[in-house]
Scaffold this motif. Structure first.
Motif, PDB file in Angstrom:
ATOM      1  N   VAL A 180       0.855  -1.196   0.000  1.00  0.00           N
ATOM      2  CA  VAL A 180       0.000   0.000   0.000  1.00  0.00           C
ATOM      3  C   VAL A 180       0.887   1.241   0.000  1.00  0.00           C
ATOM      4  O   VAL A 180       2.107   1.146   0.091  1.00  0.00           O
ATOM      5  CB  VAL A 180      -0.935   0.018   1.232  1.00  0.00           C
ATOM      6  N   SER A 181       0.268   2.402  -0.085  1.00  0.00           N
ATOM      7  CA  SER A 181       1.018   3.656  -0.049  1.00  0.00           C
ATOM      8  C   SER A 181       1.352   4.050   1.392  1.00  0.00           C
ATOM      9  O   SER A 181       0.761   3.540   2.341  1.00  0.00           O
ATOM     10  CB  SER A 181       0.199   4.774  -0.700  1.00  0.00           C
ATOM     11  N   GLU A 182       2.317   4.971   1.528  1.00  0.00           N
ATOM     12  CA  GLU A 182       2.675   5.454   2.864  1.00  0.00           C
ATOM     13  C   GLU A 182       1.496   6.176   3.513  1.00  0.00           C
ATOM     14  O   GLU A 182       1.304   6.089   4.731  1.00  0.00           O
ATOM     15  CB  GLU A 182       3.889   6.382   2.784  1.00  0.00           C
ATOM     16  N   SER A 183       0.719   6.887   2.719  1.00  0.00           N
ATOM     17  CA  SER A 183      -0.433   7.589   3.292  1.00  0.00           C
ATOM     18  C   SER A 183      -1.457   6.590   3.825  1.00  0.00           C
ATOM     19  O   SER A 183      -2.118   6.847   4.838  1.00  0.00           O
ATOM     20  CB  SER A 183      -1.088   8.508   2.258  1.00  0.00           C
ATOM     21  N   ARG A 184      -1.564   5.422   3.166  1.00  0.00           N
ATOM     22  CA  ARG A 184      -2.484   4.394   3.659  1.00  0.00           C
ATOM     23  C   ARG A 184      -1.979   3.822   4.982  1.00  0.00           C
ATOM     24  O   ARG A 184      -2.775   3.558   5.894  1.00  0.00           O
ATOM     25  CB  ARG A 184      -2.623   3.279   2.614  1.00  0.00           C
ATOM     26  N   VAL A 185      -0.652   3.645   5.098  1.00  0.00           N
ATOM     27  CA  VAL A 185      -0.090   3.176   6.370  1.00  0.00           C
ATOM     28  C   VAL A 185      -0.377   4.190   7.473  1.00  0.00           C
ATOM     29  O   VAL A 185      -0.732   3.836   8.602  1.00  0.00           O
ATOM     30  CB  VAL A 185       1.432   2.934   6.242  1.00  0.00           C
ATOM     31  N   SER A 186      -0.223   5.480   7.144  1.00  0.00           N
ATOM     32  CA  SER A 186      -0.517   6.526   8.126  1.00  0.00           C
ATOM     33  C   SER A 186      -1.983   6.479   8.556  1.00  0.00           C
ATOM     34  O   SER A 186      -2.311   6.656   9.732  1.00  0.00           O
ATOM     35  CB  SER A 186      -0.185   7.903   7.542  1.00  0.00           C
ATOM     36  N   GLN A 187      -2.873   6.201   7.594  1.00  0.00           N
ATOM     37  CA  GLN A 187      -4.299   6.086   7.912  1.00  0.00           C
ATOM     38  C   GLN A 187      -4.554   4.884   8.821  1.00  0.00           C
ATOM     39  O   GLN A 187      -5.318   4.974   9.794  1.00  0.00           O
ATOM     40  CB  GLN A 187      -5.106   5.940   6.628  1.00  0.00           C
TER      41      GLN A 187
END
Length: 281
Positions: free
Chosen positions: A210-217
């Motif tokens: 997944v994307s880094e922003s998804r990990v942050s979410q």
């Protein structure tokens, strides 16, 4: 040589021999705070605590000096971090605004909003949202891991934590471990890898595909669940009611709460064991 002179020399030898411990503890703690926190300031606070510990040390208590000094040094470093308030008021205020926006959007959407959606609603860039979450997340982990060897708490002077406070801390830690273990798989992986293994977000994103922003979410969602379940178990008055009690998100949340409660009840029926931070059990 007078007794006073010999005592002074013994104290100086204790300080000199134990100085490397300050550097070790500073390096250990510096890895959990933003890069702009001054290591020199932390080192100065640690050395001052070492000197005070050497003058207050009583060998007749049977406690090794290094062990006693480590407690005093860690406490001084935490006090230094609190005094500089590296998670500034503006960061904390924005974090509250982001949290309120996420809850409001979750109630409307029936799911946890993405960081991009939150950024758009707040009129912020995605990078600003992620950076703010990072600062607050690091602050929470510092609070959790600030004193990794809780047995040392017992060595603090009389003005330290009381037995009741130590028991409460142990109970919170136990609930936290159980709550992490009951998180959905992806959320649990993010919490373990980001906070406990301290892996870069890019590595976690690549592993999960997944994307880094998804990990942050995912991390924000996990922290929200952990906070709510701890409130539910330990401070029910702080639990905020779901905006849509019959919605899918609310049912998943209640199911998670029930799983944590069941896990804790099962642990109470087993022989007493010292909790660890291996939350994959």
């Amino acid at each position: 040589m007078s007794e006073k002179t010999r005592a002074g020399q013994a104290t100086e030898e204790l300080i000199t021999a134990t100085m490397p411990l300050v550097g070790h503890i500073v390096r250990e703690m510096a890895g959990r705070v933003p890069s702009h926190v001054s290591r020199d300031d932390l080192t100065s606070a640690g050395l001052a605590a070492l000197v005070q510990a050497a003058h207050a040390f009583d060998a007749e208590r049977g406690v090794p000096f290094a062990r006693y000094a480590a407690t005093r040094i860690r406490g001084a470093l935490l006090d230094e971090l609190r005094s500089v308030d590296w998670a500034s008021r503006s960061v904390r205020r924005r974090a509250r605004d982001l949290d309120e926006t996420r809850h409001r959007m979750a109630a409307t959407l029936g799911r946890v909003p993405s960081n991009a959606e939150v950024a758009s609603a707040m009129g912020m860039s995605l990078d600003e949202v992620i950076a703010n979450d990072d600062d607050i997340a690091r602050a929470q982990v510092l609070s959790l891991q600030g004193a990794p060897d809780d047995a040392l708490d017992e060595l603090l002077p009389a003005d330290g934590a009381t037995p009741e406070q130590l028991l409460e801390h142990q109970e919170r830690l136990t609930y936290m471990i159980e709550a992490v273990a009951e998180l959905p798989e992806r959320l649990r992986i993010v919490v373990n890898d980001y906070f406990l293994a301290e892996r870069p977000m890019a590595e976690i994103a690549a592993e999960l595909g997944v994307s880094e922003s998804r990990v942050s979410q995912l991390r924000a969602e996990a922290l929200s669940l952990l906070r709510d379940v701890l409130h539910r178990e330990l401070e029910p008055g702080l639990v905020k009611p779901a905006a849509k009690p019959e919605g899918c998100a609310a049912r998943r949340r209640e199911s998670y709460f029930a799983a944590v409660s069941a896990r804790h009840a099962a642990s109470l029926r087993r022989p007493m064991a010292r909790p660890t931070l291996d939350a994959t059990a």
